[in-house]
Design an enzyme around this catalytic site. Sequence first.
Site, short mmCIF file in Angstrom:
data_model
loop_
_atom_site.label_atom_id
_atom_site.label_comp_id
_atom_site.label_asym_id
_atom_site.label_seq_id
_atom_site.Cartn_x
_atom_site.Cartn_y
_atom_site.Cartn_z
N GLU A 1 0.79 -1.22 0.00
CA GLU A 1 0.00 0.00 0.00
C GLU A 1 0.83 1.29 0.00
O GLU A 1 0.80 2.06 0.97
CB GLU A 1 -0.99 -0.01 1.18
CG GLU A 1 -1.93 -1.19 1.14
CD GLU A 1 -2.99 -1.18 2.24
OE1 GLU A 1 -2.87 -0.37 3.18
OE2 GLU A 1 -3.94 -1.98 2.15
N GLU B 1 -5.59 -8.48 -0.03
CA GLU B 1 -6.34 -8.16 1.20
C GLU B 1 -7.78 -7.86 0.84
O GLU B 1 -8.05 -7.22 -0.19
CB GLU B 1 -5.78 -6.91 1.92
CG GLU B 1 -4.43 -7.09 2.54
CD GLU B 1 -3.96 -5.87 3.32
OE1 GLU B 1 -4.80 -5.06 3.76
OE2 GLU B 1 -2.73 -5.72 3.46
O1 IFM Z 1 -4.59 -3.69 8.79
C1 IFM Z 1 -4.45 -3.07 7.57
C2 IFM Z 1 -3.27 -3.61 6.81
O2 IFM Z 1 -2.09 -3.51 7.54
C3 IFM Z 1 -3.09 -2.86 5.51
N1 IFM Z 1 -4.32 -2.82 4.77
C4 IFM Z 1 -5.52 -2.42 5.45
C5 IFM Z 1 -5.69 -3.24 6.71
C6 IFM Z 1 -6.98 -2.85 7.43
O3 IFM Z 1 -6.99 -1.49 7.72
#
Ligand code: IFM
Length: 453
Positions: A165, A353
């Site tokens: 990210e 994710e």
């Molecule tokens: O927990 C985070 C993760 O570390 C990175 N992406 C979003 C998740 C939820 O906020």
Amino acid sequence: MTFRCPPDFLWGAATSAYQIEGSLDVDGRGESVWDVFARRPGAIEGGGDGSLASDSYRRWADDVELIASLSLNAYRFSVGWSRIMPDGRGRVEPRGLDHYERLVDALLACGVTPVLTLNHWDMPQALMADGGWIARSCVDAFAEFTTAVAGRLADRVEWWITQNEPWIIALLGYQLGLHAPGVRDLGASVTAGHHVLLAHGAGADVLRQHPGTRVGAALSLFPCDPATPSDEDAAAAVGSDGYVNRWYLDPLAGRGYPTDMREHYERALGRELSEIRDGDEDAIAGRSDFLGVNYYTRRVMAAAPPGPFPWRVVGPSGDVARTDEGWEIAPDSFRDLLLRLHRDYPFPLVVTENGGVFGDAPLHDGRVRDVRRQAFLRAHMRAMGEAMAAGADVRGYLHWSLLDNFEWSLGYRPRFGLVHVDYPTGRRTVKDSGRLYARIVAAGGLDGIEEDA
Ligand code: IFM
């Protein structure tokens, strides 16, 4: 609609080192930017830090058993950067590498494919002497880290994620100061974001010397929709898409930084983006074997008065389904995002994710009946299936998260796990959503389990 994924589809769950490991002072680990940031008064809701987290550095073998018991065939985790490079540069700590080697070997022994993330935000604090990601020298530091980890594990680990990210690192870490290292400076955030992408390129160059590795970056992608049909709101949605999505996707795909956003930043900062040097865009391009897609929700956008950002998030209107964190549950946008990525960009996709905050805890009988997470899961599975049926080349789905864990500046309150963690004891309880996910994984999709799950 029901669907079944190909047999080699990665079905798994994801975590990151600082969020789950704890044991911050063992095996020669150096201080990370999050150790320091968490000590700032008020930085973390509830005042917590990652010193205990889900206690996974000690309980890693139990967690591998848990992963296997859920029939997952993939596990995404990150390597604590400061466990390997305690001083940021130079000295490599073998005990840190030993730990991840044990983890990888145990996963492989259970038939679980490791998906290894290099930078999931826990940069060694020592690198802040130069400014962290604001300093171009961090790119070399990241390449050193990659070299150390790849030297030990690239003969066994196929799937590598260089950066998690980049937008969130730039936004929360360097623009708004809500994450480590807590910098609040728009110009610094543009510089930092660029260096994170350059480091992706440098890390990929290291990994490509190891045959059989596949390399990608995981981007947090938010479809941006206009709040109304007005031209102004449509322009706001395009601007927001440039800021959040295209600024990262386009250079990875070899198109260089998008001109509209480059002009936007130059206007907002009143300077040229001289940190983007000749040759940099080439050093970012063409180095991704896949794209990691982190999807949580969409952004509904409206025009804002002229200023650094002539757009603003207004959120969906009306009564929409939301997680306990207030994020709109928008599976259709997930489907549309996967289709758009497939249409507009050249990468195979891995959902690295996807998940939501639902605070359910064990009831009188010890069971966690998290019905809303189950509904979330089913809806997002359906959406992914629709995208795949329409041609999207999705190679895996890694739910965020395997375990309840430390959610950065929000501390321990938000629970994202398929598995509940009782923090004081470390006890793990598979939630009903975890059981449902195990059934989905075993079936290779929603086929046959949708109605009664
Ligand atoms: O927990 C985070 C993760 O570390 C990175 N992406 C979003 C998740 C939820 O906020």
